[in-house]
Motif scaffolding. Structure first.
Motif, short mmCIF file in Angstrom:
data_model
loop_
_atom_site.label_atom_id
_atom_site.label_comp_id
_atom_site.label_asym_id
_atom_site.label_seq_id
_atom_site.Cartn_x
_atom_site.Cartn_y
_atom_site.Cartn_z
N ALA A 45 2.30 28.33 -22.62
CA ALA A 45 1.60 27.76 -23.77
C ALA A 45 0.20 28.34 -23.91
CB ALA A 45 1.55 26.24 -23.64
N LEU A 46 -0.51 28.49 -22.78
CA LEU A 46 -1.87 29.01 -22.84
C LEU A 46 -1.89 30.47 -23.26
CD1 LEU A 46 -3.77 27.48 -19.81
CD2 LEU A 46 -4.38 27.35 -22.21
N VAL A 47 -0.90 31.24 -22.82
CA VAL A 47 -0.85 32.65 -23.19
C VAL A 47 -0.79 32.79 -24.70
CG1 VAL A 47 0.47 34.78 -22.99
CG2 VAL A 47 0.26 33.27 -21.03
N SER A 48 -0.02 31.88 -25.33
CA SER A 48 0.09 32.01 -26.79
C SER A 48 -1.25 31.75 -27.46
CB SER A 48 1.17 31.06 -27.32
OG SER A 48 0.97 29.77 -26.81
N ASP A 49 -2.07 30.92 -26.85
CA ASP A 49 -3.42 30.70 -27.40
C ASP A 49 -4.23 31.99 -27.32
OD1 ASP A 49 -4.94 28.89 -28.72
OD2 ASP A 49 -5.90 28.06 -26.94
N ALA A 50 -4.10 32.69 -26.19
CA ALA A 50 -4.82 33.96 -26.04
C ALA A 50 -4.35 34.96 -27.09
CB ALA A 50 -4.60 34.52 -24.64
N GLY A 90 -4.56 41.91 -26.16
CA GLY A 90 -4.97 40.66 -25.51
C GLY A 90 -4.01 40.28 -24.38
N ILE A 91 -2.69 40.35 -24.66
CA ILE A 91 -1.70 40.03 -23.61
C ILE A 91 -1.87 40.96 -22.42
CG2 ILE A 91 0.75 39.92 -23.03
CD1 ILE A 91 1.37 39.56 -25.95
N LEU A 92 -1.99 42.27 -22.72
CA LEU A 92 -2.10 43.24 -21.64
C LEU A 92 -3.35 42.96 -20.80
CD1 LEU A 92 -1.05 46.54 -23.46
CD2 LEU A 92 0.27 45.15 -21.85
N ALA A 93 -4.45 42.60 -21.48
CA ALA A 93 -5.69 42.31 -20.75
C ALA A 93 -5.48 41.12 -19.82
CB ALA A 93 -6.83 42.04 -21.73
N VAL A 94 -4.83 40.07 -20.31
CA VAL A 94 -4.59 38.89 -19.47
C VAL A 94 -3.74 39.27 -18.27
CG1 VAL A 94 -3.38 36.68 -19.35
CG2 VAL A 94 -4.84 37.19 -21.31
N GLN A 95 -2.66 40.03 -18.50
CA GLN A 95 -1.76 40.38 -17.41
C GLN A 95 -2.45 41.30 -16.40
OE1 GLN A 95 1.76 41.84 -19.35
NE2 GLN A 95 2.61 39.76 -19.54
N TRP A 96 -3.28 42.22 -16.91
CA TRP A 96 -3.96 43.13 -16.01
C TRP A 96 -4.92 42.37 -15.11
CZ3 TRP A 96 -8.74 44.96 -14.60
CH2 TRP A 96 -8.74 46.17 -13.90
N ILE A 97 -5.70 41.46 -15.70
CA ILE A 97 -6.66 40.68 -14.90
C ILE A 97 -5.92 39.82 -13.88
CG2 ILE A 97 -8.37 38.82 -14.99
CD1 ILE A 97 -9.21 39.87 -17.73
N ARG A 98 -4.80 39.21 -14.32
CA ARG A 98 -4.05 38.33 -13.42
C ARG A 98 -3.49 39.12 -12.23
NH1 ARG A 98 1.15 36.60 -16.05
NH2 ARG A 98 1.66 38.68 -15.29
N ASP A 99 -2.98 40.34 -12.51
CA ASP A 99 -2.31 41.10 -11.45
C ASP A 99 -3.27 41.86 -10.56
OD1 ASP A 99 -0.01 40.15 -12.52
OD2 ASP A 99 0.52 41.99 -13.60
N VAL A 112 -10.37 36.35 -21.95
CA VAL A 112 -9.84 37.28 -22.96
C VAL A 112 -9.88 36.64 -24.35
CG1 VAL A 112 -7.72 38.39 -23.75
CG2 VAL A 112 -8.41 38.55 -21.35
N LEU A 113 -9.43 35.39 -24.42
CA LEU A 113 -9.40 34.66 -25.69
C LEU A 113 -10.76 34.66 -26.37
CD1 LEU A 113 -7.81 31.11 -25.87
CD2 LEU A 113 -10.10 31.45 -26.71
N SER A 114 -11.81 34.29 -25.62
CA SER A 114 -13.11 34.14 -26.26
C SER A 114 -13.73 35.50 -26.60
CB SER A 114 -14.05 33.31 -25.38
OG SER A 114 -13.93 33.70 -24.05
N VAL A 115 -13.53 36.49 -25.73
CA VAL A 115 -14.11 37.81 -26.00
C VAL A 115 -13.48 38.43 -27.24
CG1 VAL A 115 -14.31 40.17 -25.16
CG2 VAL A 115 -14.82 38.26 -23.63
#
Lengths: 400, 266
Positions: A45-50, A90-99, A112-115
């Protein structure tokens, strides 16, 4: 606005254009609700917000690109391609930071969302200062505007949403498997990563095509709220998916109708309010998991316990200590006003005593079965255990 | 560490052809971040008789299974199943994950979950049909759960949930099964049901590799044992490998008296 006008809009009689917009919005809602089921169950759910917030700079860049190509800046396909591009980034940025870091996913999403959103706001402000036309429509991407939609836009949105629905239905079994038990899926040779990717792509598609109607701030609500509401009604995935699609479609349809009747009303807000109302109704009144149904079940259980305790007290010739038990027995005519058992009360008390003795015997003589079969709590023993076993227990109780 | 034991022979007396060997692992090393969990694990599973993986907490028992299945990345090592790389033998493998690994509030019935074991054979994008549901029901019946087919999985007891997972694995119709602590925290009826299934799978010539926590019951249910503690401590037939000396090495001398009692009765 008269009632007749309202019905004309709701019944697709207010002109072909309005009808197309309503149908498009309903299809968008159905697609959002359906893919939302899997987003929710996969805990995305949060990913979709990003994703939705990351589309804003893409909308602005799409506008600039269209103007640069000498087209109308509000060309919807170009704007949506731009939105999808930065959404993917945005998705790629989230996944990259997470991994690659030790940051938890929610921190990565928040950053990522706010930037991305900030970048979009800056670009939009910059566009407002340019000496080209068409900027005025861009802010509708924030809060949505169904009435302003052209027929071509509505067809594009409805068609893409229908495609999302078809793909999600085709891959229903695979999505369900990965949502419930990704390890089992992976061990069985399913490409969990790829199935996740398809789910994410459908989510991205819904977010992007929903930008124009619902707006990027609220599209997340159209994805998440219908499935959450649907969950209250059922314990089965296919029924939950159907309910979520219907709730989403109703939200999109009613929201777009309201926007057609009152063009100054933001469609996104109305759509989400309808979804929110469906959620509140579901939360309170749904028979499967609703709050009210749960309260009724607890109350019934409490009264059944009280009745049993009261009857056991009567059978033992003791005073009934529990006031609720007294109330229940009196209401059922099992004791009179002086708490003396009536004729039917004595019969019921004897039956309760028999139940208790037989269950005790059973638990003492068959401890493992009694633990494995926990259904016995308040059910009559004759209904739960086979007759020959009950008869055997009767003999043992009588002999002891 | 008390003594350095001689690892027992890893295979039964008769040498197996590569294609008949259910599982063969060579040089397996697995790490989480920079912390190694398994080092240079070599293991060759014999055909015939269920195999227990035994070792203390944190010994890498679950990780071994998960690395073999490719659910956690292997830093090094080769895994072959019936003579071919594990990636090409997916249909030959069944899996019972730990019960705690999923969300049991998921909107699904016991039958829905068992039917997931058939998805591999149903294939991509094809729907679940009535004959698949009938098959799933038959597998639920095998674990004594047919009457709970329509129950939402969250409303089952822990043991019943475990039996649903077992039935789902049976639906996979595999030649080699991996099970992660199926006996953990279950009631007596479930323990009987699982033991019955293990015996049945063995009778049908299917191999079961099972993480097992309970040293008391290990010799009852399993014919072979793999003792792990970050590396292979010992592997072989239960009678010759499940010894006090080996257990003491695997458990680092902990619980020595208790282990001695267990092994003595084995």
């Amino acid at each position: 606005m008269t009632l007749a006008e309202v019905f004309d809009v709701l019944l697709f009689r207010a002109g072909f254009n309005t009808a197309v917009v309503l149908a498009g919005a309903a299809m968008l809602g159905a697609g959002a609700g359906l893919i939302g089921v899997f987003v929710l169950l996969r805990r995305r759910a949060l990913v979709s917000d990003a994703i939705s917030h990351a589309t804003l700079p893409g909308v602005a860049l799409g506008f600039l690109a269209a103007v640069g190509l000498g087209l109308d800046g509000r060309n919807l396909p170009i704007l949506l391609v731009g939105a999808a591009s930065t959404g993917i980034l945005g998705i790629l940025a989230v996944q990259w930071i997470r991994d690659r870091t030790r940051l938890p996913e929610d921190a990565a999403i928040g950053t990522v969302l706010s930037v991305f959103f900030g970048a979009g706001i800056v670009l939009l402000s910059h566009i407002q200062t340019l000496a080209v036309g068409g900027q005025a429509g861009l802010d509708t991407f924030l809060i949505g505007q169904a009435a302003a939609m052209s027929r071509a836009d509505a067809l594009l949105i409805g068609g893409a949403a229908a495609l999302v629905v078809l793909i999600a239905l085709a891959a229903f079994k695979e999505f369900a498997l990965v949502c419930f038990d990704p390890d089992f899926a992976g061990a069985g040779g399913w490409r969990v990563g790829r199935i996740d990717l398809v789910m994410l792509a459908l989510l991205l598609a819904v977010v992007v095509i929903g930008l124009k109607t619902v707006g990027l701030i609220l599209i997340i609500a159209l994805v998440i709220v219908p499935p959450v509401a649907a969950r209250f009604w059922t314990e089965r995935l296919n029924r939950m998916a159907l309910a979520a699609a219907l709730f989403g479609a109703a939200s999109g349809y009613l929201g777009a109708a309201a926007s057609a009747l009152l063009p100054r009303l933001p469609a996104g807000g109305v759509i989400v309010l309808v979804a929110g109302a469906l959620f509140v109704v579901s939360l309170l009144f749904a028979p499967a998991r609703g709050v009210l149904a749960g309260a009724v079940r607890r109350l019934r259980f409490r009264m059944a316990i009280a009745r049993r305790q009261g009857l056991l007290a009567v059978a033992g010739g003791e005073a009934i200590a529990d006031p609720i038990a007294r109330l229940v027995l009196r209401r059922n005519g099992l004791i009179d006003r002086q708490d003396r058992p009536t004729e039917s009360g004595r019969t019921a008390a004897a039956a309760a005593r028999r139940e208790q003795r037989l269950w005790r015997r059973y638990r003492a003589d068959y401890p493992t079965d009694a633990i494995a079969d926990r259904e016995w709590s308040l059910a009559p023993i004759d209904a739960v255990l086979p007759a020959d076993l009950v008869a055997e227990l009767e003999r043992r109780v009588a002999a002891s | 560490m008390l003594t350095t034991p001689q690892p027992s022979a890893t295979t039964a007396a008769a040498p197996l052809a590569e294609a008949d060997r259910p599982l063969s692992v060579r040089g397996l090393t697995v790490a989480y971040h920079h912390k190694p969990v398994l080092w240079d694990v070599d293991y060759s599973a014999p055909a015939g008789g269920p195999i227990a993986i035994v070792g203390p907490n944190g010994a890498g028992k679950s990780t071994f299974i998960r690395a073999v299945l490719g659910l956690v990345p292997r830093l090094s090592g080769e895994v072959r199943v019936f003579g071919r790389p594990v990636e090409r033998q997916r249909r030959a493998i069944g899996y019972v994950p730990q019960r705690s690994s999923v969300d049991w509030d998921f909107p699904a019935s016991a039958l829905d979950v068992v039917a997931m074991g058939l998805y591999g054979r149903i294939g991509w994008l094809r729907p679940v049909r009535n004959r698949h549901r009938e098959q799933a029901l038959a597998h639920l019946d095998q674990v004594g759960m047919a009457e709970f087919a329509g129950r939402q999985i969250g409303q089952l007891s822990g043991g019943q949930q475990q039996r649903v997972f077992l039935a789902r694995a049976l639906a996979q119709d595999a030649r080699l099964y991996f099970m992660d602590e199926p006996f953990a925290g279950v009631d007596a009826a479930t323990e009987r049901a699982i033991a019955k299934v293990l015996a049945e799978l063995d009778r049908q010539g299917r191999t079961v590799v099972c993480v097992h926590h309970d040293l008391q019951t290990a010799p009852d249910y399993f014919r072979h044992v793999l003792l792990l503690n970050g590396r292979v401590v010992a592997a072989g037939p239960m009678e010759t490998t499940f010894t006090v000396a080996n257990l003491q090495v695997a458990y680092g001398g902990l619980l020595a008296a208790e282990l001695a009692a267990t092994a003595a009765t084995a």
